[in-house]
Design a protein around this motif. Structure first.
Motif, short mmCIF file in Angstrom:
data_model
loop_
_atom_site.label_atom_id
_atom_site.label_comp_id
_atom_site.label_asym_id
_atom_site.label_seq_id
_atom_site.Cartn_x
_atom_site.Cartn_y
_atom_site.Cartn_z
N ARG A 130 37.86 33.03 54.45
CA ARG A 130 36.76 32.97 53.51
C ARG A 130 36.01 31.66 53.66
NH1 ARG A 130 37.41 37.22 50.78
NH2 ARG A 130 35.72 36.71 49.36
N ARG A 131 34.76 31.65 53.23
CA ARG A 131 33.95 30.43 53.30
C ARG A 131 34.60 29.33 52.47
NH1 ARG A 131 30.30 34.41 52.27
NH2 ARG A 131 29.94 33.66 50.14
N LEU A 132 34.60 28.13 53.02
CA LEU A 132 35.32 27.04 52.37
C LEU A 132 34.73 26.65 51.03
CD1 LEU A 132 36.11 24.79 55.45
CD2 LEU A 132 37.64 26.31 54.23
N SER A 133 33.49 27.00 50.76
CA SER A 133 32.87 26.63 49.48
C SER A 133 33.30 27.54 48.34
CB SER A 133 31.34 26.69 49.61
OG SER A 133 30.92 28.00 49.97
N GLU A 134 33.95 28.63 48.66
CA GLU A 134 34.31 29.59 47.62
C GLU A 134 35.54 29.13 46.85
OE1 GLU A 134 34.77 33.31 49.55
OE2 GLU A 134 32.63 33.69 49.65
N ASP A 135 35.54 29.38 45.54
CA ASP A 135 36.68 29.08 44.70
C ASP A 135 37.54 30.34 44.56
OD1 ASP A 135 35.57 26.62 44.43
OD2 ASP A 135 34.74 26.99 42.43
N SER A 136 38.79 30.14 44.16
CA SER A 136 39.72 31.24 43.90
C SER A 136 39.65 32.31 44.99
CB SER A 136 39.42 31.89 42.54
OG SER A 136 39.44 30.94 41.51
N PRO A 137 40.02 32.00 46.22
CA PRO A 137 39.87 32.97 47.31
C PRO A 137 40.58 34.30 47.05
CG PRO A 137 40.36 30.80 48.18
CD PRO A 137 40.53 30.70 46.71
N PHE A 138 41.78 34.25 46.48
CA PHE A 138 42.51 35.50 46.23
C PHE A 138 41.80 36.35 45.19
CE2 PHE A 138 45.56 37.98 43.75
CZ PHE A 138 46.10 38.77 44.75
N ALA A 139 41.45 35.74 44.05
CA ALA A 139 40.79 36.49 42.99
C ALA A 139 39.44 37.01 43.44
CB ALA A 139 40.63 35.62 41.75
N GLN A 140 38.70 36.18 44.18
CA GLN A 140 37.38 36.60 44.63
C GLN A 140 37.47 37.74 45.64
OE1 GLN A 140 34.90 33.37 46.11
NE2 GLN A 140 33.34 34.10 44.70
N GLY A 141 38.41 37.59 46.58
CA GLY A 141 38.58 38.65 47.57
C GLY A 141 39.03 39.95 46.94
N ALA A 142 39.95 39.86 45.95
CA ALA A 142 40.40 41.07 45.27
C ALA A 142 39.26 41.73 44.51
CB ALA A 142 41.56 40.72 44.32
N ALA A 143 38.43 40.92 43.83
CA ALA A 143 37.32 41.47 43.06
C ALA A 143 36.34 42.21 43.96
CB ALA A 143 36.61 40.36 42.30
N GLU A 144 36.10 41.69 45.14
CA GLU A 144 35.19 42.36 46.07
C GLU A 144 35.70 43.72 46.48
OE1 GLU A 144 34.78 39.63 49.27
OE2 GLU A 144 33.59 38.18 48.12
N GLN A 145 37.01 43.94 46.35
CA GLN A 145 37.62 45.22 46.72
C GLN A 145 37.94 46.07 45.50
OE1 GLN A 145 40.67 44.59 49.96
NE2 GLN A 145 40.13 42.45 49.60
N GLY A 146 37.37 45.70 44.35
CA GLY A 146 37.55 46.50 43.15
C GLY A 146 38.92 46.35 42.52
N THR A 147 39.58 45.21 42.75
CA THR A 147 40.93 44.97 42.25
C THR A 147 40.93 43.68 41.44
OG1 THR A 147 41.91 46.05 44.17
CG2 THR A 147 43.33 44.56 42.94
N GLU A 148 41.70 43.66 40.37
CA GLU A 148 41.85 42.43 39.59
C GLU A 148 42.96 41.59 40.19
OE1 GLU A 148 42.73 40.81 35.04
OE2 GLU A 148 43.22 42.88 35.60
N GLY A 149 42.62 40.41 40.67
CA GLY A 149 43.60 39.51 41.26
C GLY A 149 44.03 38.44 40.28
N THR A 150 45.33 38.37 39.98
CA THR A 150 45.88 37.36 39.09
C THR A 150 47.11 36.76 39.77
OG1 THR A 150 47.21 39.02 37.94
CG2 THR A 150 45.05 38.50 37.00
N TRP A 151 47.66 35.70 39.15
CA TRP A 151 48.86 35.12 39.75
C TRP A 151 49.66 34.36 38.70
CZ3 TRP A 151 43.85 33.89 40.98
CH2 TRP A 151 43.39 32.63 40.62
N ARG A 152 50.96 34.28 38.98
CA ARG A 152 51.87 33.44 38.22
C ARG A 152 52.18 32.22 39.08
NH1 ARG A 152 54.51 38.63 37.56
NH2 ARG A 152 56.12 37.97 39.03
N HIS A 153 52.53 31.10 38.44
CA HIS A 153 52.74 29.88 39.21
C HIS A 153 53.68 28.95 38.48
CE1 HIS A 153 50.19 27.66 36.39
NE2 HIS A 153 49.45 28.75 36.36
N GLU A 154 54.28 28.05 39.24
CA GLU A 154 55.11 26.99 38.69
C GLU A 154 55.08 25.81 39.65
OE1 GLU A 154 59.67 26.09 37.07
OE2 GLU A 154 59.18 28.01 38.03
N SER A 155 54.72 24.63 39.14
CA SER A 155 54.62 23.42 39.96
C SER A 155 55.69 22.42 39.54
CB SER A 155 53.24 22.78 39.83
OG SER A 155 52.23 23.61 40.36
N VAL A 156 56.32 21.78 40.54
CA VAL A 156 57.30 20.73 40.28
C VAL A 156 57.16 19.68 41.37
CG1 VAL A 156 58.96 22.25 39.14
CG2 VAL A 156 59.11 21.88 41.61
#
Length: 250
Positions: free
Chosen positions: A83-109
């Protein structure tokens, strides 16, 4: 002729009920303890029966939620592109373009870099890194896992130290690094196919040894050549196709 081992007999009985439609796709199956009581065997025998059915693709194990009759595989594929480097949220954006809601769970340590991570980030073993674990979902279904590491020497004193907190939460690596004056180019990726581990299969809702795409990805500071993020990405092989390059526009 010797009778089949108890776990094989139980697996065959369940197989017949699944094939006959008595146990429909998505049905939650008895726990291994319940299976043991029903057939007069130990729970470990029931667990082995479910393992056989999982290997045959008839049953899936969901971590902490039990065993279920496997449903039909979704026909749609998710397309992964650079994806173009200027785009934010590549997963969510790519999923939206395909008619899918992209979400995620996360944990940072914060963690100490092990030898493998240190080599990929070009830091000393034991140096502090921010490690983030992700589970990515498409319409609520887990389709991708990722573990990301960033050197604290790069991000530790900045507002982007936590990838999923603060004003820049949820954006891509390129957009976050730009906040601290680092421009990254296209990531370097090493892609291979393999079978899912048991832990990966539980998180992705599939069977152990099911095909996955395993990607080692690293982003580099274009000015210095220093790695600023590296990640291990695991994608369900039955849900993703990767497309690279672009056809000319005429």
């Amino acid at each position: 002729m010797a009778a089949p081992a108890p776990y094989l007999a139980i697996a065959e009985a369940l197989r017949e009920r699944i094939a006959g439609g008595e146990l429909a796709p998505g049905t939650r199956l008895p726990s291994v303890a319940e299976l043991g009581r029903e057939y007069g065997v130990s729970p470990s025998v029931g667990a082995r029966a479910y393992s056989v059915l999982a290997q045959d693709g008839l049953v899936i194990s969901r971590h902490g939620a039990g065993h279920y009759v496997r449903g039909p595989e979704p026909a749609e594929l998710l397309v992964r592109r650079h994806r173009r480097l200027s785009e934010d949220s590549p997963f969510a954006q790519g999923a939206a373009e395909q008619g899918t809601e992209g979400t995620w769970r996360h944990e940072s340590v914060t963690a100490a870099a092990d030898a493998r991570t240190a080599a990929r980030l070009d830091v000393a073993e034991g140096d502090p890194v921010m490690r983030t674990e992700y589970v990515y979902l498409a319409n609520g279904e887990p389709v991708q896992l990722a573990t990301s590491w960033e050197p604290m020497a790069v991000t530790g004193q900045s507002m982007i130290v936590l990838p999923e907190a603060g004003p820049y939460a949820g954006v891509g690596v390129a957009a976050r690094m730009r906040v601290i004056g680092i421009e990254v180019g296209e990531p370097v990726e090493r892609v291979r196919a393999r079978g899912a581990t048991r832990a990966e299969a539980q998180q992705l809702g599939t069977n152990p040894t099911a095909p996955v795409l395993a990607i080692e990805r690293t982003y580099y500071d274009q000015a210095t050549g220093q790695p600023v993020e590296t990640a291990d990405i695991v994608m369900r092989g039955d849900r993703w196709v990767a497309i690279y390059g672009q056809a000319p526009r005429v």
